[in-house]
Write an enzyme that holds these catalytic residues in place. Structure first.
Site, PDB file in Angstrom:
ATOM      1  N   SER A 166       0.883  -1.184   0.000  1.00  0.00           N
ATOM      2  CA  SER A 166       0.000   0.000   0.000  1.00  0.00           C
ATOM      3  C   SER A 166       0.911   1.222   0.000  1.00  0.00           C
ATOM      4  O   SER A 166       2.094   1.122   0.354  1.00  0.00           O
ATOM      5  CB  SER A 166      -0.843  -0.014   1.286  1.00  0.00           C
ATOM      6  OG  SER A 166      -1.478   1.224   1.509  1.00  0.00           O
ATOM      7  N   TYR A 183      -1.545  -0.857  10.693  1.00  0.00           N
ATOM      8  CA  TYR A 183      -1.623  -1.159   9.245  1.00  0.00           C
ATOM      9  C   TYR A 183      -0.373  -0.635   8.542  1.00  0.00           C
ATOM     10  O   TYR A 183       0.249  -1.340   7.742  1.00  0.00           O
ATOM     11  CB  TYR A 183      -2.892  -0.505   8.685  1.00  0.00           C
ATOM     12  CG  TYR A 183      -3.147  -0.743   7.208  1.00  0.00           C
ATOM     13  CD1 TYR A 183      -3.544  -1.988   6.727  1.00  0.00           C
ATOM     14  CD2 TYR A 183      -3.029   0.304   6.280  1.00  0.00           C
ATOM     15  CE1 TYR A 183      -3.797  -2.195   5.371  1.00  0.00           C
ATOM     16  CE2 TYR A 183      -3.285   0.104   4.928  1.00  0.00           C
ATOM     17  CZ  TYR A 183      -3.669  -1.146   4.479  1.00  0.00           C
ATOM     18  OH  TYR A 183      -3.921  -1.344   3.141  1.00  0.00           O
TER      19      TYR A 183
HETATM   20  P1  NAP Z   1     -11.318  -6.059   0.200  1.00  0.00           P
HETATM   21  O1  NAP Z   1     -12.217  -5.814  -0.958  1.00  0.00           O
HETATM   22  O2  NAP Z   1     -11.804  -5.824   1.580  1.00  0.00           O
HETATM   23  O3  NAP Z   1     -10.760  -7.545   0.074  1.00  0.00           O
HETATM   24  C1  NAP Z   1      -9.924  -8.091   1.052  1.00  0.00           C
HETATM   25  C2  NAP Z   1      -9.629  -9.519   0.659  1.00  0.00           C
HETATM   26  O4  NAP Z   1      -8.769 -10.093   1.650  1.00  0.00           O
HETATM   27  C3  NAP Z   1     -10.882 -10.352   0.594  1.00  0.00           C
HETATM   28  O5  NAP Z   1     -10.812 -11.203  -0.527  1.00  0.00           O
HETATM   29  C4  NAP Z   1     -10.840 -11.170   1.885  1.00  0.00           C
HETATM   30  O6  NAP Z   1     -11.442 -12.414   1.686  1.00  0.00           O
HETATM   31  C5  NAP Z   1      -9.337 -11.304   2.116  1.00  0.00           C
HETATM   32  N1  NAP Z   1      -9.015 -11.489   3.513  1.00  0.00           N
HETATM   33  C6  NAP Z   1      -9.155 -10.599   4.532  1.00  0.00           C
HETATM   34  N2  NAP Z   1      -8.761 -11.143   5.678  1.00  0.00           N
HETATM   35  C7  NAP Z   1      -8.375 -12.412   5.401  1.00  0.00           C
HETATM   36  C8  NAP Z   1      -7.876 -13.478   6.168  1.00  0.00           C
HETATM   37  N3  NAP Z   1      -7.693 -13.365   7.490  1.00  0.00           N
HETATM   38  N4  NAP Z   1      -7.584 -14.638   5.540  1.00  0.00           N
HETATM   39  C9  NAP Z   1      -7.768 -14.784   4.214  1.00  0.00           C
HETATM   40  N5  NAP Z   1      -8.231 -13.806   3.432  1.00  0.00           N
HETATM   41  C10 NAP Z   1      -8.542 -12.639   4.018  1.00  0.00           C
HETATM   42  O7  NAP Z   1     -10.002  -5.189   0.075  1.00  0.00           O
HETATM   43  P2  NAP Z   1      -9.065  -4.794  -1.155  1.00  0.00           P
HETATM   44  O8  NAP Z   1      -9.113  -3.338  -1.263  1.00  0.00           O
HETATM   45  O9  NAP Z   1      -9.346  -5.635  -2.321  1.00  0.00           O
HETATM   46  O10 NAP Z   1      -7.650  -5.159  -0.499  1.00  0.00           O
HETATM   47  C11 NAP Z   1      -6.769  -6.104  -1.033  1.00  0.00           C
HETATM   48  C12 NAP Z   1      -5.357  -5.755  -0.589  1.00  0.00           C
HETATM   49  O11 NAP Z   1      -5.010  -4.477  -1.119  1.00  0.00           O
HETATM   50  C13 NAP Z   1      -5.177  -5.649   0.915  1.00  0.00           C
HETATM   51  O12 NAP Z   1      -3.934  -6.221   1.281  1.00  0.00           O
HETATM   52  C14 NAP Z   1      -5.153  -4.159   1.159  1.00  0.00           C
HETATM   53  O13 NAP Z   1      -4.415  -3.812   2.299  1.00  0.00           O
HETATM   54  C15 NAP Z   1      -4.482  -3.671  -0.106  1.00  0.00           C
HETATM   55  N6  NAP Z   1      -4.743  -2.262  -0.413  1.00  0.00           N
HETATM   56  C16 NAP Z   1      -6.021  -1.815  -0.588  1.00  0.00           C
HETATM   57  C17 NAP Z   1      -6.224  -0.455  -0.857  1.00  0.00           C
HETATM   58  C18 NAP Z   1      -7.601   0.134  -1.039  1.00  0.00           C
HETATM   59  O14 NAP Z   1      -7.738   1.358  -0.963  1.00  0.00           O
HETATM   60  N7  NAP Z   1      -8.623  -0.655  -1.328  1.00  0.00           N
HETATM   61  C19 NAP Z   1      -5.126   0.401  -0.957  1.00  0.00           C
HETATM   62  C20 NAP Z   1      -3.844  -0.105  -0.771  1.00  0.00           C
HETATM   63  C21 NAP Z   1      -3.669  -1.448  -0.497  1.00  0.00           C
HETATM   64  P3  NAP Z   1     -12.387 -13.130   2.787  1.00  0.00           P
HETATM   65  O15 NAP Z   1     -13.216 -12.076   3.421  1.00  0.00           O
HETATM   66  O16 NAP Z   1     -13.126 -14.166   2.019  1.00  0.00           O
HETATM   67  O17 NAP Z   1     -11.447 -13.783   3.735  1.00  0.00           O
END
Ligand code: NAP
Length: 275
Positions: free
Chosen positions: A158, A171
């Site tokens: 991130s 985080y």
């Molecule tokens: P999201 O839509 O909330 O998806 C999160 C994913 O992680 C889901 O598929 C969830 O699946 C999985 N997950 C969460 N906790 C888990 C656990 N304990 N074990 C296994 N799977 C788990 O979020 P996203 O935005 O796509 O985020 C994906 C990645 O991008 C993350 O690492 C996040 O930190 C990073 N990121 C996001 C942003 C943003 O603004 N969206 C920015 C920078 C970085 P289940 O619920 O099925 O477990």
């Protein structure tokens, strides 16, 4: 002798799929950024394994990908913060689809809390999922990548892995840890055919941002529009990153065009950071 100048197989047989024959495992591949990465790699012909806690969500994404791209997709339920579950899930997908060539550590949670209200359990929960999950998964797949002398490990960090942000100390620390883990492992493996990189998106249009907007409106009394405007003000392009942009970056990082790219933290944030 036939004239072959300018010939490429794709001209006659259809587009060449650069990841045909590769097996990509994506944690958190059922929704958000992980599902967009799964789609981008499926488009390049990779067979996929999707891991996450909610198997129903994984299966729904898997059947869409099978239908749209004709690739094999299997799903495995696991909490990435639990080492035994991760080990078991990777053993299952290896038995079903063969060794993993590409690992995408995408699963993550973005919980916020003022530092003095962030107790040890809160820190542990975030570190287990956002950092140790990637470590457990890498340990599960690396021996086979080393045997094949080819592999890709991509950690979805991130912008919070490269700079400080208020109310997300745990985080930020976990994502900085992921960047450090990426850099050190890349050097350790540099003489092999395995690359290790991080991708660092800014605010991206997924459930994480939707949930953050809910939290901000609940805690500050600001309207959703005001809260969104505040998040967008971090990005000089004034917009949310779209998940498919992360997917496209992954397709490139997994291709041979990125053979020399290792240990990098690739920022997708509209110019928010220029490290
Ligand atoms: P999201 O839509 O909330 O998806 C999160 C994913 O992680 C889901 O598929 C969830 O699946 C999985 N997950 C969460 N906790 C888990 C656990 N304990 N074990 C296994 N799977 C788990 O979020 P996203 O935005 O796509 O985020 C994906 C990645 O991008 C993350 O690492 C996040 O930190 C990073 N990121 C996001 C942003 C943003 O603004 N969206 C920015 C920078 C970085 P289940 O619920 O099925 O477990």
């Amino acid at each position: 002798m036939p004239h072959t100048w300018g010939y490429s197989p794709g001209m006659i047989d259809g587009p060449v799929k650069s990841l045909a024959g590769k097996h990509a495992a994506i944690t958190g591949g059922g929704r958000g950024i992980g599902a967009a990465i799964a789609e981008a790699l499926a488009e390049q012909g990779a067979k996929l394994s999707l891991l996450g806690r909610n198997v129903q969500v994984l299966e729904a994404t898997a059947s869409r990908l099978r239908e749209d791209f004709g690739v094999d997709v299997c799903c495995a339920g696991a909490d990435v913060g639990d080492e035994a579950q991760v080990r078991q899930a990777f053993a299952d997908i290896k038995a079903r689809q063969g060794t993993v060539d590409i690992l995408v550590n995408n699963a993550g949670i973005a919980l916020s809390s003022p530092f003095l209200k962030s107790d040890a359990a809160f820190w542990k929960k975030i570190f287990d999922v956002d950092l140790m999950g990637a470590v457990y998964a890498a340990q599960a797949v690396l021996p086979d990548m080393q045997k094949a002398n080819w592999g890709r490990i991509v950690n979805i960090a991130s912008t919070a892995g490269l700079t400080g942000m208020a109310y997300v100390t745990a985080y930020c620390a976990a994502k900085h840890g992921m960047v450090g883990f990426t850099r050190a492992l890349a050097i350790e493996l540099a003489k092999t055919g395995i690359t290790v990189n991080a991708v660092c998106p800014g605010y991206t249009d997924t459930d994480i941002v939707a949930n953050s907007l809910d939290t901000i409106t609940a805690k500050t009394g600001r309207s959703r529009e005001e809260a969104l405007a505040n998040l967008l003000s971090h990005n000089p392009q004034g917009r949310l990153v779209q998940p498919f942009e992360v997917g496209g970056t992954l397709a490139w990082l997994c291709s041979d065009a990125a053979n020399s790219v290792t240990g990098q933290s690739i920022v997708l944030a509209g110019g928010e950071l220029m490290p």
